[in-house]
Design a protein around this motif. Structure first.
Motif, PDB file in Angstrom:
ATOM      1  N   MET A  83       3.933  -9.994  12.235  1.00 50.45           N
ATOM      2  CA  MET A  83       3.064  -8.949  11.716  1.00 50.45           C
ATOM      3  C   MET A  83       3.879  -7.686  11.453  1.00 50.45           C
ATOM      4  O   MET A  83       4.783  -7.349  12.226  1.00 50.45           O
ATOM      5  N   PRO A  84       3.642  -6.985  10.337  1.00 45.68           N
ATOM      6  CA  PRO A  84       4.378  -5.736  10.063  1.00 45.68           C
ATOM      7  C   PRO A  84       4.214  -4.747  11.205  1.00 45.68           C
ATOM      8  O   PRO A  84       3.098  -4.476  11.654  1.00 45.68           O
ATOM      9  N   ALA A  85       5.345  -4.204  11.675  1.00 45.39           N
ATOM     10  CA  ALA A  85       5.297  -3.274  12.802  1.00 45.39           C
ATOM     11  C   ALA A  85       4.648  -1.955  12.405  1.00 45.39           C
ATOM     12  O   ALA A  85       3.944  -1.329  13.208  1.00 45.39           O
ATOM     13  N   ARG A  86       4.875  -1.529  11.167  1.00 45.24           N
ATOM     14  CA  ARG A  86       4.344  -0.242  10.696  1.00 45.24           C
ATOM     15  C   ARG A  86       3.696  -0.409   9.331  1.00 45.24           C
ATOM     16  O   ARG A  86       4.280  -0.066   8.302  1.00 45.24           O
ATOM     17  N   PRO A  87       2.481  -0.945   9.298  1.00 46.24           N
ATOM     18  CA  PRO A  87       1.812  -1.104   8.006  1.00 46.24           C
ATOM     19  C   PRO A  87       1.438   0.244   7.400  1.00 46.24           C
ATOM     20  O   PRO A  87       1.267   1.234   8.115  1.00 46.24           O
ATOM     21  N   TRP A  88       1.354   0.277   6.094  1.00 46.83           N
ATOM     22  CA  TRP A  88       0.894   1.455   5.390  1.00 46.83           C
ATOM     23  C   TRP A  88      -0.630   1.489   5.439  1.00 46.83           C
ATOM     24  O   TRP A  88      -1.283   0.479   5.682  1.00 46.83           O
ATOM     25  N   SER A  89      -1.210   2.668   5.205  1.00 46.76           N
ATOM     26  CA  SER A  89      -2.667   2.775   5.210  1.00 46.76           C
ATOM     27  C   SER A  89      -3.108   3.876   4.249  1.00 46.76           C
ATOM     28  O   SER A  89      -2.547   4.972   4.252  1.00 46.76           O
ATOM     29  N   THR A  90      -4.080   3.542   3.413  1.00 48.62           N
ATOM     30  CA  THR A  90      -4.670   4.510   2.492  1.00 48.62           C
ATOM     31  C   THR A  90      -6.176   4.321   2.510  1.00 48.62           C
ATOM     32  O   THR A  90      -6.686   3.237   2.199  1.00 48.62           O
ATOM     33  N   ARG A  91      -6.899   5.367   2.918  1.00 51.00           N
ATOM     34  CA  ARG A  91      -8.365   5.340   2.985  1.00 51.00           C
ATOM     35  C   ARG A  91      -8.868   4.118   3.743  1.00 51.00           C
ATOM     36  O   ARG A  91      -9.818   3.456   3.334  1.00 51.00           O
ATOM     37  N   GLY A  92      -8.196   3.810   4.832  1.00 52.84           N
ATOM     38  CA  GLY A  92      -8.620   2.722   5.700  1.00 52.84           C
ATOM     39  C   GLY A  92      -8.127   1.353   5.293  1.00 52.84           C
ATOM     40  O   GLY A  92      -8.366   0.378   6.009  1.00 52.84           O
ATOM     41  N   ILE A  93      -7.427   1.245   4.169  1.00 50.17           N
ATOM     42  CA  ILE A  93      -6.884  -0.035   3.723  1.00 50.17           C
ATOM     43  C   ILE A  93      -5.473  -0.182   4.281  1.00 50.17           C
ATOM     44  O   ILE A  93      -4.576   0.596   3.947  1.00 50.17           O
ATOM     45  N   ARG A  94      -5.286  -1.157   5.154  1.00 50.26           N
ATOM     46  CA  ARG A  94      -3.962  -1.404   5.735  1.00 50.26           C
ATOM     47  C   ARG A  94      -3.212  -2.415   4.858  1.00 50.26           C
ATOM     48  O   ARG A  94      -3.753  -3.483   4.538  1.00 50.26           O
ATOM     49  N   PHE A  95      -1.954  -2.080   4.512  1.00 50.19           N
ATOM     50  CA  PHE A  95      -1.192  -3.011   3.679  1.00 50.19           C
ATOM     51  C   PHE A  95       0.273  -3.013   4.090  1.00 50.19           C
ATOM     52  O   PHE A  95       0.775  -2.051   4.678  1.00 50.19           O
ATOM     53  N   ALA A  96       0.945  -4.108   3.792  1.00 47.85           N
ATOM     54  CA  ALA A  96       2.310  -4.343   4.261  1.00 47.85           C
ATOM     55  C   ALA A  96       3.310  -3.429   3.565  1.00 47.85           C
ATOM     56  O   ALA A  96       3.108  -3.027   2.416  1.00 47.85           O
ATOM     57  N   PRO A  97       4.424  -3.118   4.225  1.00 52.95           N
ATOM     58  CA  PRO A  97       5.536  -2.417   3.547  1.00 52.95           C
ATOM     59  C   PRO A  97       5.977  -3.209   2.331  1.00 52.95           C
ATOM     60  O   PRO A  97       5.822  -4.439   2.283  1.00 52.95           O
ATOM     61  N   LEU A  98       6.553  -2.534   1.357  1.00 53.58           N
ATOM     62  CA  LEU A  98       6.834  -3.168   0.075  1.00 53.58           C
ATOM     63  C   LEU A  98       7.743  -4.398   0.167  1.00 53.58           C
ATOM     64  O   LEU A  98       7.450  -5.420  -0.480  1.00 53.58           O
ATOM     65  N   PRO A  99       8.850  -4.388   0.920  1.00 59.92           N
ATOM     66  CA  PRO A  99       9.676  -5.606   0.963  1.00 59.92           C
ATOM     67  C   PRO A  99       8.895  -6.833   1.419  1.00 59.92           C
ATOM     68  O   PRO A  99       9.056  -7.923   0.853  1.00 59.92           O
ATOM     69  N   ARG A 100       8.042  -6.669   2.425  1.00 57.11           N
ATOM     70  CA  ARG A 100       7.239  -7.800   2.891  1.00 57.11           C
ATOM     71  C   ARG A 100       6.218  -8.204   1.832  1.00 57.11           C
ATOM     72  O   ARG A 100       5.990  -9.403   1.586  1.00 57.11           O
TER      73      ARG A 100
END
Length: 299
Positions: A83-100
């Motif tokens: 699981m991504p250690a530090r996912p990105w988040s925008t307006r409650g949407i969690r998403f993976a870092p770009l390389p992943r």
């Protein structure tokens, strides 16, 4: 207030309106279905990073291995121990870092051109490092990795865009003399070396350079101005420059190969230009140029 089911086969996910779901609503629905801690990856996450990505309407979501949740409707659940250690988040949407996200999207693609375009854009725009994508390739599952591995193989040989890859493939499969790819060219005036540019392909004896002018990667007016200045420097040094539009490389391959053959044939009847080509894999231009100058009796 009316409710409608957003995600088929997920009875607990509803929207409080009657219209068509927006991409953001679909992504939120996918996360709600997958449960706490889930993270969007793949094509949807790539687009969240403001890059283009081929793909249909499915949304890939990462969940921890052992979590009892399955794919439903447009949500494709991927169980993982990474699981991504530090996912990105925008307006409650969690998403993976770009390389992943790029790696997961690439593994789900069926066409090499789509994978190649995705990998090239991520690197060309400076959003990913090649090393990051290689790490994702090695750490992730082997299933679906063949096209991803092939695209990275081209990038690591300094083929920076889809168009350049197409041109290289065309040349390599033909009877045209094999060039150097992505060398750094220097004009030698008997005293100093002056950098000219780095063409996609270079035929030393003929003094011919070929480029796939992928306008997709002229990201600003400065990029275009730099390209024009480089062209003028190389022409002034006597180099015969050939430019091919990306969309012409495959359908006009016979004409392109004929142009290359003619230019190479014409170039070989004139004296060789005083230009030294540093191979793309050479780490030290200065040492290489000094050695070349010495071998030519100039040092």
């Amino acid at each position: 207030l009316e409710f409608r089911r957003v995600l088929f086969r997920s009875p607990g996910v509803y929207a409080a309106d009657t219209g068509t779901s927006t991409p953001e609503q679909r992504e939120m629905a996918a996360l709600l279905h997958a449960g706490p801690g889930s993270v969007i990856t793949g094509a949807a996450a790539v687009r969240r990073h403001n890059l283009t990505c081929a793909g249909l309407g499915e949304i890939d979501v990462l969940v921890r291995a052992g979590v009892r949740v399955q794919s439903a409707g447009f949500t494709r659940v991927q169980h993982t121990n990474r699981m991504p250690a530090r996912p990105w988040s925008t307006r409650g949407i969690r998403f993976a870092p770009l390389p992943r996200a790029v790696a997961d999207a690439a593994r789900g693609m069926k066409h090499f051109e789509d994978v190649q375009a995705l990998v090239c854009e991520a690197i060309q725009r400076g959003r990913c490092q090649v090393e990051e994508l290689i790490a994702e390739l090695n750490a992730g599952p082997s299933a679906g990795a063949r096209l991803f591995r092939a695209a990275l193989a081209e990038i690591t040989t300094d083929i920076r865009s889809v168009a350049e890859g197409d041109l290289k493939q065309l040349i390599d499969k033909s009877d045209v003399d094999k060039p150097l790819y992505n060398p750094r060219l220097y004009l030698f005036d008997g005293d100093t070396f002056t950098f000219l540019g780095m063409p996609d392909a270079w035929w030393q004896r003929a003094g011919v350079a070929a480029e796939a002018d992928s306008l997709q990667y002229h990201l600003s007016a400065k990029d275009y101005a730099d390209t024009l200045a480089r062209h003028n420097r190389m022409e002034a040094a006597g180099i015969h420059m050939l430019h091919f539009l990306p969309r012409s490389i495959k359908p006009e391959r016979r004409q392109i190969l004929a142009s290359l053959r003619n230019a190479i044939a014409a170039g070989t009847v004139r004296p060789e230009l005083p230009i030294v080509a540093v191979p793309g894999e050479e780490p030290d231009d200065g040492a290489y140029l000094k050695a070349q100058a010495g071998s030519l009796g100039y040092a």
